[in-house]
Design an enzyme around this catalytic site. Structure first.
Site, mmCIF file in Angstrom:
data_model
loop_
_atom_site.group_PDB
_atom_site.id
_atom_site.type_symbol
_atom_site.label_atom_id
_atom_site.label_comp_id
_atom_site.label_asym_id
_atom_site.label_seq_id
_atom_site.Cartn_x
_atom_site.Cartn_y
_atom_site.Cartn_z
ATOM 1 N N TYR A 128 0.847 -1.192 0.000
ATOM 2 C CA TYR A 128 0.000 0.000 0.000
ATOM 3 C C TYR A 128 0.880 1.239 0.000
ATOM 4 O O TYR A 128 1.853 1.307 0.751
ATOM 5 C CB TYR A 128 -0.909 0.008 1.239
ATOM 6 C CG TYR A 128 -1.788 1.238 1.357
ATOM 7 C CD1 TYR A 128 -2.822 1.459 0.458
ATOM 8 C CD2 TYR A 128 -1.576 2.175 2.369
ATOM 9 C CE1 TYR A 128 -3.633 2.585 0.564
ATOM 10 C CE2 TYR A 128 -2.382 3.297 2.486
ATOM 11 C CZ TYR A 128 -3.409 3.503 1.584
ATOM 12 O OH TYR A 128 -4.212 4.617 1.691
ATOM 13 N N ASP A 223 9.163 2.765 0.149
ATOM 14 C CA ASP A 223 8.110 3.384 0.945
ATOM 15 C C ASP A 223 8.293 2.885 2.375
ATOM 16 O O ASP A 223 7.885 1.787 2.724
ATOM 17 C CB ASP A 223 6.739 2.993 0.383
ATOM 18 C CG ASP A 223 5.603 3.635 1.176
ATOM 19 O OD1 ASP A 223 5.879 4.179 2.262
ATOM 20 O OD2 ASP A 223 4.449 3.576 0.711
ATOM 21 N N LYS A 251 3.918 8.503 9.223
ATOM 22 C CA LYS A 251 3.499 7.914 10.500
ATOM 23 C C LYS A 251 4.410 8.323 11.673
ATOM 24 O O LYS A 251 4.221 9.410 12.198
ATOM 25 C CB LYS A 251 3.351 6.404 10.339
ATOM 26 C CG LYS A 251 2.262 6.102 9.282
ATOM 27 C CD LYS A 251 1.678 4.727 9.317
ATOM 28 C CE LYS A 251 0.419 4.684 8.455
ATOM 29 N NZ LYS A 251 0.562 4.030 7.148
HETATM 30 C C1 LIG Z 1 0.001 4.580 5.770
HETATM 31 C C2 LIG Z 1 0.825 4.358 4.590
HETATM 32 C C3 LIG Z 1 0.852 5.267 3.521
HETATM 33 C C4 LIG Z 1 -0.079 6.444 3.436
HETATM 34 O O1 LIG Z 1 0.136 7.357 4.443
HETATM 35 P P1 LIG Z 1 -1.051 8.387 4.825
HETATM 36 O O2 LIG Z 1 -0.409 9.304 5.806
HETATM 37 O O3 LIG Z 1 -2.160 7.565 5.370
HETATM 38 O O4 LIG Z 1 -1.438 9.074 3.561
HETATM 39 C C5 LIG Z 1 1.739 5.050 2.497
HETATM 40 N N1 LIG Z 1 2.570 3.997 2.503
HETATM 41 C C6 LIG Z 1 2.577 3.103 3.503
HETATM 42 C C7 LIG Z 1 3.542 1.984 3.480
HETATM 43 C C8 LIG Z 1 1.681 3.238 4.567
HETATM 44 O O5 LIG Z 1 1.660 2.324 5.530
#
Ligand SMILES: *Cc1c(COP(=O)(O)O)cnc(C)c1O
Length: 414
Positions: A128, A223, A251
């Protein structure tokens, strides 16, 4: 609010229940509006590595608020935070602060396109990367490399530019690069997948991906929105010794206040406006409350012993849950790295999205309900991780294992 929430997973759709509404959080615990207390393993989807309302974070945010909540002009705190993050990540020469992980990924993808002059991007099934158009695609049926919009609203012409390979399958990525020769701008991946449950990369997989990108003159984007400061002070790339060209963070770096970042090689980052021509902006980017929470958080977790403490408690939870499942003859597989853990109701090893999807959803639902009744708040979806924070005590872990023992005993399964 559509569906009653401001982000879909909060609605408890995959566990067929009404969500609980949260009144407050402190340390490892949250309280709902009816006064029930739970040990929280969601921790704002991993953002709260120090637990809820950590005194140092609260104090920093309060002090910042008194001085002004937003200026839309440069502040010293932004410089300080960027220096801390660049110091933690060898691969990050320059950094742009944004307000969400989605934005960080959007910017990384745009930079990859601009830097290489190519239109395609390769992602891995089950990873994701936020909700931007180009990342909201799923593998099409048949060939792994084809993709289709994950939902209505994503134009086919856009989703067709995102290719999808299987996580942990270097051959499927190689096939995509072969088929779309000199067309793929970059490959984006969660170095440890944590949005299909936790799935660790196979030994050598990330290194092979790095090599594949180099051979094809494509960028490698990690990511690390979840893994960034979760696994160690320096992310999955430090643990697996693979250097990406760009890194997305989020996060934890906001300490529970909206903050995220994209950073990496100087020559690529210099393409961002105003240094370069690639446009990107944000009214609240580098917001004073966020930078204050971030600096307070990073100052605590940069201590080497910090992650050792998390590991010890996470290990306790890991073996406790496995033992409890074994005693109750419940099929359970646990994937864990540090304080990032997920459990799958299956006997099989889970190494990719298909494996994760094959786990027993009914058992998950029943387990979730049982744990909630026993005062344990888990992510209401089988594809999310459990996050252990520094605030979780050994007593919390023991209580959680005890609740799991009780719940496993009552589970009905074929
Ligand atoms: C949570 C998440 C996102 C998106 O971050 P948001 O602050 O919710 O837009 C992108 N990549 C990963 C791996 C995530 O866990």
């Amino acid at each position: 609010m559509p569906g009653g929430v401001n982000s879909p997973v909060r609605a408890f759709g995959s566990v067929d229940r009404q969500p609980i509404f949260i009144a407050k959080g402190n340390g490892s615990k949250i309280c709902d509006i009816d006064g029930n207390e739970y040990i929280d393993y969601v921790c704002s989807w991993g953002a709260l590595i120090l637990g809820h309302s950590h005194p140092a974070v609260v104090k920093a945010v309060q002090a910042a608020a008194k001085k002004g909540t937003s200026f839309g002009a440069p502040t010293i705190a932004e410089t300080a935070l960027c220096e801390m993050i660049c110091g933690a990540f060898d691969s990050i020469d320059k950094l742009r602060l944004v307000s969400s992980g989605t934005e960080a990924v959007m910017t990384a993808v745009r930079l990859a396109h601009a830097f290489t002059g190519r239109d395609y991007i390769l992602k891995m099934s089950g990873c994701y990367h936020g909700h931007s158009d180009s990342m909201l695609v799923s593998a099409g049926s048949g060939s792994a490399q084809f993709s289709k919009p994950l939902c209505p609203g994503v134009p086919k012409s856009l989703s067709s530019l995102t290719l999808v390979a299987d996580f942990n399958d270097i051959d499927s990525a190689a096939r995509a690069f072969k088929k779309y020769k000199k067309k793929i701008a970059g490959c984006i991946i969660e170095p440890v997948a944590a949005n299909m449950g936790v799935v660790l990369p196979k030994p050598g997989y990330l290194r092979s991906l790095r090599k594949l990108c180099d051979e094809n003159k494509a960028l490698l984007v990690f990511d690390e929105v979840i893994t960034g400061f979760r696994l160690c002070f320096g992310g999955a790339q430090k643990i697996f010794k693979v250097r990406p060209d760009l890194t997305c963070l989020g996060k934890i770096i906001g300490g529970g206040v909206p903050c995220a970042a994209v950073g990496g090689r100087e020559d690529i980052m210099n393409m961002l406006a105003p240094a370069g021509a690639v446009y990107q902006a944000g009214t609240l980017s580098g917001n004073p409350l966020a930078t204050a929470a971030a600096i307070a958080t990073l100052n605590i977790i940069k201590d080497k012993r910090f992650y050792a403490g998390l590991e010890e408690k996470s290990q306790m939870l890991h073996t406790g849950l496995l033992d409890a499942a074994k005693k109750a003859s419940v099929p359970l597989t646990i994937n864990r790295i540090g304080s990032l853990l997920s459990y799958f109701f299956t006997k099989k090893q889970v190494g990719n999205f298909d494996d994760a999807k094959s786990a027993n959803a009914k058992l998950f639902k029943a387990f979730f309900a049982g744990m909630l009744k026993n005062g344990i708040y888990l992510a209401p979806s089988p594809f999310e991780a459990m996050f252990i924070s520094a605030a979780h005590s050994k007593k919390d872990i023991a209580k959680t294992v005890f609740a799991a023992q009780n719940t496993f005993k009552r589970l009905e399964y074929p």
